[in-house]
Design an enzyme around this catalytic site. Sequence first.
Site, short mmCIF file in Angstrom:
data_model
loop_
_atom_site.label_atom_id
_atom_site.label_comp_id
_atom_site.label_asym_id
_atom_site.label_seq_id
_atom_site.Cartn_x
_atom_site.Cartn_y
_atom_site.Cartn_z
N THR A 165 0.38 -1.47 -0.03
CA THR A 165 -0.18 -0.11 0.24
C THR A 165 0.77 1.48 0.54
O THR A 165 2.04 1.59 0.51
CB THR A 165 -0.71 -0.38 1.40
OG1 THR A 165 -1.74 -0.42 0.76
CG2 THR A 165 -1.70 0.97 1.17
N ARG A 181 -12.88 -8.55 -1.50
CA ARG A 181 -11.36 -9.25 -0.65
C ARG A 181 -11.22 -7.12 0.35
O ARG A 181 -10.70 -6.79 -1.19
CB ARG A 181 -10.13 -9.50 -0.82
CG ARG A 181 -9.05 -9.95 0.65
CD ARG A 181 -8.03 -8.67 0.33
NE ARG A 181 -7.00 -8.33 1.66
CZ ARG A 181 -6.30 -8.21 1.57
NH1 ARG A 181 -6.14 -6.96 0.32
NH2 ARG A 181 -4.82 -8.01 2.71
N GLY A 196 -9.00 -5.14 2.52
CA GLY A 196 -7.94 -5.53 3.66
C GLY A 196 -7.62 -3.91 4.87
O GLY A 196 -8.73 -3.48 4.62
N THR A 208 1.33 -0.44 5.76
CA THR A 208 1.64 -1.23 4.98
C THR A 208 1.56 -2.61 4.29
O THR A 208 2.18 -2.98 5.83
CB THR A 208 2.61 -0.74 3.45
OG1 THR A 208 2.29 -1.70 2.17
CG2 THR A 208 3.74 -0.73 3.37
N GLY A 209 1.31 -3.77 4.35
CA GLY A 209 1.99 -5.25 4.40
C GLY A 209 0.44 -5.62 4.15
O GLY A 209 -0.22 -6.19 3.83
N LEU A 210 0.43 -6.81 5.32
CA LEU A 210 -0.76 -7.73 5.03
C LEU A 210 -1.60 -7.37 5.80
O LEU A 210 -1.75 -7.55 7.20
CB LEU A 210 -0.41 -9.34 5.08
CG LEU A 210 -1.49 -10.63 5.72
CD1 LEU A 210 -1.61 -10.35 3.99
CD2 LEU A 210 -1.01 -12.04 6.02
N GLY A 211 -2.56 -6.91 5.35
CA GLY A 211 -3.59 -6.48 5.55
C GLY A 211 -4.82 -7.28 6.73
O GLY A 211 -5.40 -6.77 8.08
#
Length: 316
Positions: A150, A178, A180, A201-204
């Site tokens: 993101t 989906r 996040g 930012t990263g794996l929501g």
Amino acid sequence: MWGTIATWRMAHDGVLKASDLLQKNGHATDAVEALINVVEAYPYYKSVGYGGLPNEEGVVEMDAAFMDGDTLAQGAVGGIHSVMHAVSVARALSHEHYNSFRVGEGATKFATLHGFEMTNMLTDRAKARWEKRLAEQRAQPDNPYDGHDTVGAITLDTNASMAAATSTSGLFMKKAGRVGDSPLSGSGFYVDSEIGGAAATGLGEDIMKGCLSYEIVRRMGEGQSPQEACDEAVYPFIEKLKRRYGKAGEFSLVAMNNQGEWGVATNVEFTFSVATAEASPRILIAHPGPDHTTTIEPITQAWLDAYEKRIKAPIN
């Protein structure tokens, strides 16, 4: 006094744009939107806007958010289609007291009716990546997700107003619908002009378990520096998540307070761009350090050259 910080190397040209506006006494809200717009329009960034990688059905679904740190007004979109600048739609929605978070067809309809630039967001390059991944998944069905970077940004202007914004096309090959953390207040972003702001930012799916952007702002409000707030919010939560949930995805967060001081925390190699009245725009790289600290260094030209080569490499 002014400043801006944003996630990833891809934000740097946007940081240059925002810095120019802020130096000319532009408002934080205009600067953060302009910053994100630059990233959304560049076709080689595969996780944001035009050129973003699609869901498993080949549809580019985008999430974005905008927050005014003076009024705390927020707008957000989830799963919006066919709009060039999702963050601008989110900003328009922030002016609505009701219905300020729109998703799917409702978000896309709002953008269409209000004259936002609409276009096919699936570029030939992104389509080729999608087709390649489909073939890989047929050969290896458990192929993992990737591509979830993101662009998140914080701005501070010369009148001490602040703003935050995010934009992403989300996980590559995600399930339709989906969403996040990026459009979720407190998880993907938060800003209060009386304190500061943060963006993630990263794996929501894992970031939203901790509401980390709000936690960082809360800590800054209690007197911690942005770096202290990032370190003490992010690293213990990652450990907690591993202990209680069994695993933790990628986490990277940036923060800036209303004095232009900034901080970063991450559990991966993480680049970001930052500029202040005291320091010209620059790209830095962060790594998790010892004992819940973050190591931050200047980026090397070799890294930048390899990055440019990688993002523009032919799709074989």
